[in-house]
Design an enzyme around this catalytic site. Structure first.
Site, PDB file in Angstrom:
ATOM      1  N   CYS A 170       0.829  -1.237   0.083  1.00  0.00           N
ATOM      2  CA  CYS A 170      -0.050  -0.047   0.343  1.00  0.00           C
ATOM      3  C   CYS A 170       0.828   1.371   0.234  1.00  0.00           C
ATOM      4  O   CYS A 170       1.951   0.731   1.425  1.00  0.00           O
ATOM      5  CB  CYS A 170      -0.774  -0.201   0.956  1.00  0.00           C
ATOM      6  SG  CYS A 170      -2.181   1.730   1.439  1.00  0.00           S
TER       7      CYS A 170
ATOM      8  N   CYS B 174      -7.951  -5.549  -9.728  1.00  0.00           N
ATOM      9  CA  CYS B 174      -7.950  -4.720 -10.413  1.00  0.00           C
ATOM     10  C   CYS B 174      -7.571  -3.666  -9.399  1.00  0.00           C
ATOM     11  O   CYS B 174      -8.801  -2.486  -8.759  1.00  0.00           O
ATOM     12  CB  CYS B 174      -9.145  -4.308 -11.873  1.00  0.00           C
ATOM     13  SG  CYS B 174      -8.669  -3.395 -12.722  1.00  0.00           S
TER      14      CYS B 174
ATOM     15  N   CYS C  17      -7.349  -1.375   1.101  1.00  0.00           N
ATOM     16  CA  CYS C  17      -6.139  -1.800   2.095  1.00  0.00           C
ATOM     17  C   CYS C  17      -6.937  -1.787   3.487  1.00  0.00           C
ATOM     18  O   CYS C  17      -7.375  -0.665   4.391  1.00  0.00           O
ATOM     19  CB  CYS C  17      -5.074  -0.923   2.236  1.00  0.00           C
ATOM     20  SG  CYS C  17      -3.586  -0.594   3.427  1.00  0.00           S
TER      21      CYS C  17
HETATM   22 ZN   LIG Z   1      -2.660   1.278   3.804  1.00  0.00          ZN
END
Ligand SMILES: [Zn+2]
Length: 166
Positions: free
Chosen positions: A82, A153, A130
Site C-alpha cells: 500500500c 484490478c 487496504c
Molecule cells: Zn494502507
C-alpha cells in the site's frame, strides 16, 4: 396525482421527515464509509504525505488512467505494498496480464484487503481497500484466471513495489 404527491410532501415535512427523505434520496457512492482502520490519519496528513495522484486514488476513490502505471510492467519477484501505509497487499506470483492497463492479481495476501459495495457511476462493483489504512486500491471482478477466477484490478499509483531481497 400531483396533488397527492404534494400532500405527502406536506405531510412528510409536517412530521419532520424531510431531512430523512433527502438523505435516503442522496446517492451514496460507497457504503459503510464509517469503518475504522488501524492506521488513522487526518485528511490534511494524508494530503501532506501522499503525492496528489496517490491522494486522489487512495483517499478520494479516483481511478488512474489505464496503461500509465510503471507497475504494469513490473515482473521481478517481490511484494506490492500500500502506498499509503506500507502494508504488503499482493505477491508477484499472483500477478497476471489482464490487458486492462491496470496491474491485476488473482489473489491478495491473507487479510490484506477489505471490500465493500460501490454503487457509483451507475454500476454495482466491489470496491477493494487496504485493510490497515482503508485507502482505496481498486475493484475486484469475477472474470479472472484460475485458481481463484478473481481479477483484482488495482491502481498502480496506490501501490509501491518492494523487490524480494536475495
Ligand atoms: Zn494502507
Amino acid at each position: 396525482m400531483g396533488e397527492r404527491r404534494q400532500f405527502l410532501a406536506v405531510l412528510a415535512s409536517a412530521c419532520g421527515l424531510t431531512p430523512l427523505i433527502l438523505w435516503l434520496a442522496k446517492p451514496s457512492p460507497v457504503e459503510t464509509m464509517a469503518e475504522t482502520f488501524p492506521v488513522q490519519k487526518s485528511d490534511d496528513d494524508w494530503r501532506r504525505e501522499l503525492t496528489p495522484d496517490q491522494y486522489q486514488v487512495l483517499r478520494r476513490h479516483s481511478t488512474e488512467r489505464p496503461f500509465t502505471s510503471p507497475l504494469n510492467h513490473e515482473k521481478r519477484d517481490g511484494t506490492f505494498q500500500c502506498a499509503g501505509c506500507g502494508r504488503p497487499l499482493f505477491d508477484q506470483e499472483t500477478k497476471f496480464e489482464s490487458g486492462t492497463g491496470w496491474p491485476s492479481f488473482w489473489r491478495p495476501l491473507d487479510h490484506a484487503v477489505g471490500t465493500r459495495i460501490d454503487r457509483s457511476l451507475l454500476m454495482v462493483r466491489v470496491e477493494v481497500h487496504c485493510a490497515d489504512c482503508g485507502g482505496h486500491l481498486g475493484h475486484v471482478f469475477d472474470d479472472g484466471p484460475p485458481p481463484t477466477g478473481m481479477r483484482y484490478c488495482m491502481n498502480g499509483v496506490a501501490m509501491k513495489f518492494e523487490p524480494k531481497q536475495s
